[in-house]
Design an enzyme around this catalytic site. Structure first.
Site, mmCIF file in Angstrom:
data_model
loop_
_atom_site.group_PDB
_atom_site.id
_atom_site.type_symbol
_atom_site.label_atom_id
_atom_site.label_comp_id
_atom_site.label_asym_id
_atom_site.label_seq_id
_atom_site.Cartn_x
_atom_site.Cartn_y
_atom_site.Cartn_z
ATOM 1 N N ARG A 58 -1.807 0.411 -15.430
ATOM 2 C CA ARG A 58 -0.563 0.184 -14.681
ATOM 3 C C ARG A 58 0.222 -0.997 -15.243
ATOM 4 N NH1 ARG A 58 0.935 -1.957 -9.101
ATOM 5 N NH2 ARG A 58 2.429 -0.493 -8.208
ATOM 6 N N ILE A 84 8.290 0.821 -8.491
ATOM 7 C CA ILE A 84 7.076 1.627 -8.670
ATOM 8 C C ILE A 84 6.325 1.473 -7.345
ATOM 9 C CG2 ILE A 84 5.983 -0.359 -9.798
ATOM 10 C CD1 ILE A 84 4.273 1.411 -11.417
ATOM 11 N N SER A 85 5.910 2.581 -6.756
ATOM 12 C CA SER A 85 5.255 2.535 -5.437
ATOM 13 C C SER A 85 3.905 1.849 -5.538
ATOM 14 C CB SER A 85 5.029 3.943 -4.904
ATOM 15 O OG SER A 85 6.219 4.661 -4.907
ATOM 16 N N LYS A 86 3.411 1.370 -4.392
ATOM 17 C CA LYS A 86 2.108 0.712 -4.449
ATOM 18 C C LYS A 86 1.005 1.757 -4.662
ATOM 19 C CE LYS A 86 1.716 -0.106 0.536
ATOM 20 N NZ LYS A 86 1.337 -1.130 1.505
ATOM 21 N N PHE A 230 10.576 4.863 0.587
ATOM 22 C CA PHE A 230 10.845 5.134 -0.828
ATOM 23 C C PHE A 230 12.318 4.890 -1.111
ATOM 24 C CE2 PHE A 230 6.832 7.206 -0.537
ATOM 25 C CZ PHE A 230 6.353 7.330 -1.838
#
Ligand code: SAH
Length: 238
Positions: A58, A84-86, A230
């Site tokens: 990541r 970027i999402s967790k 989001f």
């Protein structure tokens, strides 16, 4: 599983990740394993999903200044106002996409390539990934991020994902990383019978939720799950 407490892992991440960014370090593998252990503790059960998180670096998808935070359960900016999402949210969505399906999935459509991290995860869970991004700068960023990884089954497409990507349809799965007020009709049309769509959508005003749509021979079955946050799904390209 054993392992050090999360706080110690986080402290280690602060010191261990930056040197690993320059090369491929064992340190980055260790912090990634710690993240995978946390995901498993949080309830992620599918081995293929956990393995994908263990494999994909990541920290290679975020600015070097953010690399030390790359394995914390946090969303991170990727430029151009996007995030970027967790990891726990990405893992949840991938589990929903794969649940009860034979892996690897066939061809999967991702809406919102962003930095390319989720596309890289998907490359381990399906045969082909078609990933669309409406912002040219991010599309190019993702291409640059993914190039050194030499992942043969990810295809990046610059375009408005609201229309889906008919050339690759029908899809064995569709996953979106941006949420609108409804699920675009094109996505439902391009979903194969037996396949599943996972996306955030603001079905009641002000509340974005995770939505899962399962297509069967009889039609579409929709489940509305927990609240999420989001970035917005936007039409057109820029
Ligand atoms: N999966 C990504 C998350 C990126 S954030 C990652 O791993 O980094 C969501 C992305 O969706 C943003 O880059 C945003 O530009 C994009 N997006 C929003 N609306 C879109 C649309 N209609 N078509 C394609 N991409 C879209």
């Amino acid at each position: 599983m054993g392992g050090r407490p999360a706080s110690a892992a986080a402290a280690r991440a602060q010191t261990a990740v930056p040197p690993a960014v320059a090369g491929v370090g064992l340190d980055s593998a260790a912090v990634r394993q710690a993240m995978v252990r946390r995901l498993a503790q949080q309830g992620v059960t599918q081995p293929a999903v956990l393995q994908a998180f263990e494999r994909v670096e990541r920290h290679c998808f975020v600015d070097s200044g953010l690399a030390a935070q790359a394995y914390e359960d946090t969303s991170l900016p990727i430029g151009w106002g996007q995030t970027i999402s967790k990891p726990s949210v990405v893992a949840r969505m991938l589990e929903l996409l794969c649940e009860g399906q034979t892996l690897p999935l066939g061809r999967v459509l991702e809406i919102g390539t962003g930095c390319g991290y989720q596309a890289a995860l998907l490359s381990h869970l399906c045969r082909e990934v078609y990933s669309m991004e409406r912002l040219r700068a991010l599309h190019e960023r993702a291409r640059d991020n993914l190039r050194p990884m030499r992942i043969p089954n990810v295809h990046l497409i610059f375009g408005d994902g609201m229309l889906g990507y008919p050339k690759g349809a029908p899809y064995a799965g569709i996953i979106a990383a941006a949420g609108g007020e409804s699920i675009p009709a094109a996505w439902l049309e391009q979903l194969a019978v037996g396949a599943r769509l996972v996306a955030p959508a603001e079905l009641q005003s002000g509340q974005q939720s995770l939505v899962v749509v399962q297509r069967s021979a009889h039609g579409f079955e929709r489940r509305v799950l927990e609240g999420v946050r989001f970035v917005p799904l936007k039409s057109g390209t820029a």
